[in-house]
Design a protein around this motif. Sequence first.
Motif, PDB file in Angstrom:
ATOM      1  N   PRO A  68      -6.277   1.836   2.089  1.00 28.51           N
ATOM      2  CA  PRO A  68      -6.744   2.777   3.113  1.00 28.51           C
ATOM      3  C   PRO A  68      -6.566   2.317   4.556  1.00 28.51           C
ATOM      4  O   PRO A  68      -6.631   3.146   5.469  1.00 28.51           O
ATOM      5  CB  PRO A  68      -8.220   2.957   2.772  1.00 28.51           C
ATOM      6  CG  PRO A  68      -8.592   1.721   2.017  1.00 28.51           C
ATOM      7  CD  PRO A  68      -7.379   1.356   1.231  1.00 28.51           C
ATOM      8  N   HIS A  69      -6.334   1.054   4.783  1.00 23.58           N
ATOM      9  CA  HIS A  69      -6.216   0.551   6.151  1.00 23.58           C
ATOM     10  C   HIS A  69      -4.781   0.172   6.508  1.00 23.58           C
ATOM     11  O   HIS A  69      -4.545  -0.484   7.520  1.00 23.58           O
ATOM     12  CB  HIS A  69      -7.140  -0.657   6.347  1.00 23.58           C
ATOM     13  CG  HIS A  69      -8.570  -0.366   6.014  1.00 23.58           C
ATOM     14  ND1 HIS A  69      -9.318   0.572   6.700  1.00 23.58           N
ATOM     15  CD2 HIS A  69      -9.385  -0.869   5.041  1.00 23.58           C
ATOM     16  CE1 HIS A  69     -10.543   0.630   6.193  1.00 23.58           C
ATOM     17  NE2 HIS A  69     -10.601  -0.221   5.180  1.00 23.58           N
ATOM     18  N   GLU A  70      -3.828   0.623   5.690  1.00 20.92           N
ATOM     19  CA  GLU A  70      -2.422   0.294   5.936  1.00 20.92           C
ATOM     20  C   GLU A  70      -1.611   1.566   6.159  1.00 20.92           C
ATOM     21  O   GLU A  70      -2.020   2.671   5.811  1.00 20.92           O
ATOM     22  CB  GLU A  70      -1.850  -0.494   4.752  1.00 20.92           C
ATOM     23  CG  GLU A  70      -2.519  -1.845   4.527  1.00 20.92           C
ATOM     24  CD  GLU A  70      -1.807  -2.661   3.467  1.00 20.92           C
ATOM     25  OE1 GLU A  70      -0.585  -2.862   3.602  1.00 20.92           O
ATOM     26  OE2 GLU A  70      -2.465  -3.076   2.500  1.00 20.92           O
ATOM     27  N   GLN A  71      -0.433   1.363   6.744  1.00 21.08           N
ATOM     28  CA  GLN A  71       0.480   2.467   7.038  1.00 21.08           C
ATOM     29  C   GLN A  71       1.663   2.436   6.071  1.00 21.08           C
ATOM     30  O   GLN A  71       2.176   1.370   5.742  1.00 21.08           O
ATOM     31  CB  GLN A  71       1.008   2.340   8.474  1.00 21.08           C
ATOM     32  CG  GLN A  71      -0.056   2.353   9.551  1.00 21.08           C
ATOM     33  CD  GLN A  71      -0.556   3.749   9.841  1.00 21.08           C
ATOM     34  OE1 GLN A  71       0.218   4.715   9.796  1.00 21.08           O
ATOM     35  NE2 GLN A  71      -1.837   3.863  10.138  1.00 21.08           N
ATOM     36  N   LEU A  72       2.093   3.623   5.639  1.00 20.36           N
ATOM     37  CA  LEU A  72       3.262   3.739   4.759  1.00 20.36           C
ATOM     38  C   LEU A  72       4.189   4.804   5.307  1.00 20.36           C
ATOM     39  O   LEU A  72       3.753   5.902   5.672  1.00 20.36           O
ATOM     40  CB  LEU A  72       2.843   4.101   3.334  1.00 20.36           C
ATOM     41  CG  LEU A  72       3.984   4.211   2.311  1.00 20.36           C
ATOM     42  CD1 LEU A  72       4.585   2.833   2.033  1.00 20.36           C
ATOM     43  CD2 LEU A  72       3.501   4.853   1.008  1.00 20.36           C
ATOM     44  N   GLY A  73       5.490   4.486   5.348  1.00 21.21           N
ATOM     45  CA  GLY A  73       6.477   5.437   5.811  1.00 21.21           C
ATOM     46  C   GLY A  73       7.437   5.841   4.711  1.00 21.21           C
ATOM     47  O   GLY A  73       7.744   5.052   3.819  1.00 21.21           O
ATOM     48  N   LEU A  74       7.922   7.072   4.769  1.00 26.49           N
ATOM     49  CA  LEU A  74       8.892   7.594   3.812  1.00 26.49           C
ATOM     50  C   LEU A  74      10.245   7.715   4.493  1.00 26.49           C
ATOM     51  O   LEU A  74      10.337   8.247   5.605  1.00 26.49           O
ATOM     52  CB  LEU A  74       8.452   8.955   3.280  1.00 26.49           C
ATOM     53  CG  LEU A  74       7.431   9.001   2.140  1.00 26.49           C
ATOM     54  CD1 LEU A  74       6.134   8.298   2.536  1.00 26.49           C
ATOM     55  CD2 LEU A  74       7.131  10.434   1.730  1.00 26.49           C
ATOM     56  N   ILE A  75      11.290   7.219   3.818  1.00 28.34           N
ATOM     57  CA  ILE A  75      12.649   7.273   4.351  1.00 28.34           C
ATOM     58  C   ILE A  75      13.450   8.242   3.482  1.00 28.34           C
ATOM     59  O   ILE A  75      13.928   7.890   2.399  1.00 28.34           O
ATOM     60  CB  ILE A  75      13.309   5.881   4.326  1.00 28.34           C
ATOM     61  CG1 ILE A  75      12.397   4.830   4.971  1.00 28.34           C
ATOM     62  CG2 ILE A  75      14.667   5.920   5.031  1.00 28.34           C
ATOM     63  CD1 ILE A  75      12.825   3.397   4.706  1.00 28.34           C
ATOM     64  N   PRO A  76      13.581   9.504   3.893  1.00 28.52           N
ATOM     65  CA  PRO A  76      14.221  10.520   3.044  1.00 28.52           C
ATOM     66  C   PRO A  76      15.740  10.500   3.143  1.00 28.52           C
ATOM     67  O   PRO A  76      16.312  10.691   4.206  1.00 28.52           O
ATOM     68  CB  PRO A  76      13.655  11.835   3.602  1.00 28.52           C
ATOM     69  CG  PRO A  76      13.376  11.530   5.049  1.00 28.52           C
ATOM     70  CD  PRO A  76      13.010  10.080   5.121  1.00 28.52           C
ATOM     71  N   CYS A  77      16.392  10.275   1.997  1.00 26.76           N
ATOM     72  CA  CYS A  77      17.865  10.236   1.973  1.00 26.76           C
ATOM     73  C   CYS A  77      18.451  10.951   0.761  1.00 26.76           C
ATOM     74  O   CYS A  77      19.633  10.755   0.439  1.00 26.76           O
ATOM     75  CB  CYS A  77      18.350   8.791   1.997  1.00 26.76           C
ATOM     76  SG  CYS A  77      17.984   7.911   3.542  1.00 26.76           S
ATOM     77  N   ALA A  78      17.658  11.744   0.045  1.00 28.10           N
ATOM     78  CA  ALA A  78      18.178  12.465  -1.118  1.00 28.10           C
ATOM     79  C   ALA A  78      19.036  13.642  -0.672  1.00 28.10           C
ATOM     80  O   ALA A  78      18.805  14.232   0.392  1.00 28.10           O
ATOM     81  CB  ALA A  78      17.030  12.947  -2.000  1.00 28.10           C
ATOM     82  N   GLU A  79      19.991  13.992  -1.502  1.00 26.04           N
ATOM     83  CA  GLU A  79      20.918  15.087  -1.194  1.00 26.04           C
ATOM     84  C   GLU A  79      21.057  16.009  -2.393  1.00 26.04           C
ATOM     85  O   GLU A  79      21.540  15.612  -3.458  1.00 26.04           O
ATOM     86  CB  GLU A  79      22.287  14.524  -0.809  1.00 26.04           C
ATOM     87  CG  GLU A  79      23.395  15.555  -0.641  1.00 26.04           C
ATOM     88  CD  GLU A  79      23.176  16.496   0.547  1.00 26.04           C
ATOM     89  OE1 GLU A  79      23.877  17.527   0.610  1.00 26.04           O
ATOM     90  OE2 GLU A  79      22.318  16.200   1.407  1.00 26.04           O
ATOM     91  N   GLY A  80      20.600  17.247  -2.224  1.00 29.72           N
ATOM     92  CA  GLY A  80      20.652  18.216  -3.304  1.00 29.72           C
ATOM     93  C   GLY A  80      22.070  18.453  -3.809  1.00 29.72           C
ATOM     94  O   GLY A  80      23.026  18.473  -3.036  1.00 29.72           O
TER      95      GLY A  80
END
Length: 283
Positions: A68-80
């Motif tokens: 709860p006290h940490e940060q998480l980032g998402l790196i989106p690279c999927a291609e339909g």
Amino acid sequence: MKSILMVGQSNMAGRGFLTAVPPIVNENLSMFRNGRWQLMAEPVNFDREVAGVGPAPAFAQAWSQAHPHEQLGLIPCAEGGSAIAEWGPDGPLLRHAIQEAQFAQETSDIIAILWHQGENDSHDHLYRTYPQQLTATLTHLRTALKLPHVPIILGELPDFLGQQGFGLSAVEAPQINAAIHQVAAALPQAYVATATGLTSNPDGIHLDAPSQRRFGYRYYQAFQTQADVTVPAAQEATQVAQLTQSTPTPAERQYLASKRFAQGQGTFADFIAAYQAAQEDPA
């Protein structure tokens, strides 16, 4: 800051209907766009105008509840619509994912790679070369990012494929799933998340939004336990529902007020009142 890399085709990008599930809004979760971290908002992986709910936000929310006290980032690279051949080491999709991930690594530590792909290879005996191609892709990805031990979570293809709609041609999904398990068993720190019981949009190929929430939670379970998730958790429905039951923080309430106004829901006076209320009343 920690981060996760999202790669694969449309069921990783997400096609679940945005209005079919409660949104996930969390000021500790971000997404990587235009070289900077922004507050996570769905669709995260905007590869198409029809992009929607994918598995990564549920994964991220489950991770955030445990940290709860940490940060998480998402790196989106999927291609339909992409086939495994398009994810080869020298192909533009993998090169782009590596570049994005390396850029994100300047401000974050990648803790997991989420992979889901195979619908485009579930016909014409393409499964015969799939293990070699997938192994080459994932190995190159780890090498290029200098992350030899980063956990890789691979999602199975859903069992509704090959039956109707756009999924009618994906008749060799079981063989692709067997190949996915083969690759995960051979690679170190690679794990499989089951797609058992997940359901589709009316198109017969894309996971619906409730299933994407469940799938993302299974991805997180595989990451957390460092083991294959072969069956759904006994309390999966309850655990997934809890992902969207937290009380919004003032910053999250301000974001939601801004979003409603930007979408034409209410007047400017309504927006100002809601924004100020979020500041004055943290509850």
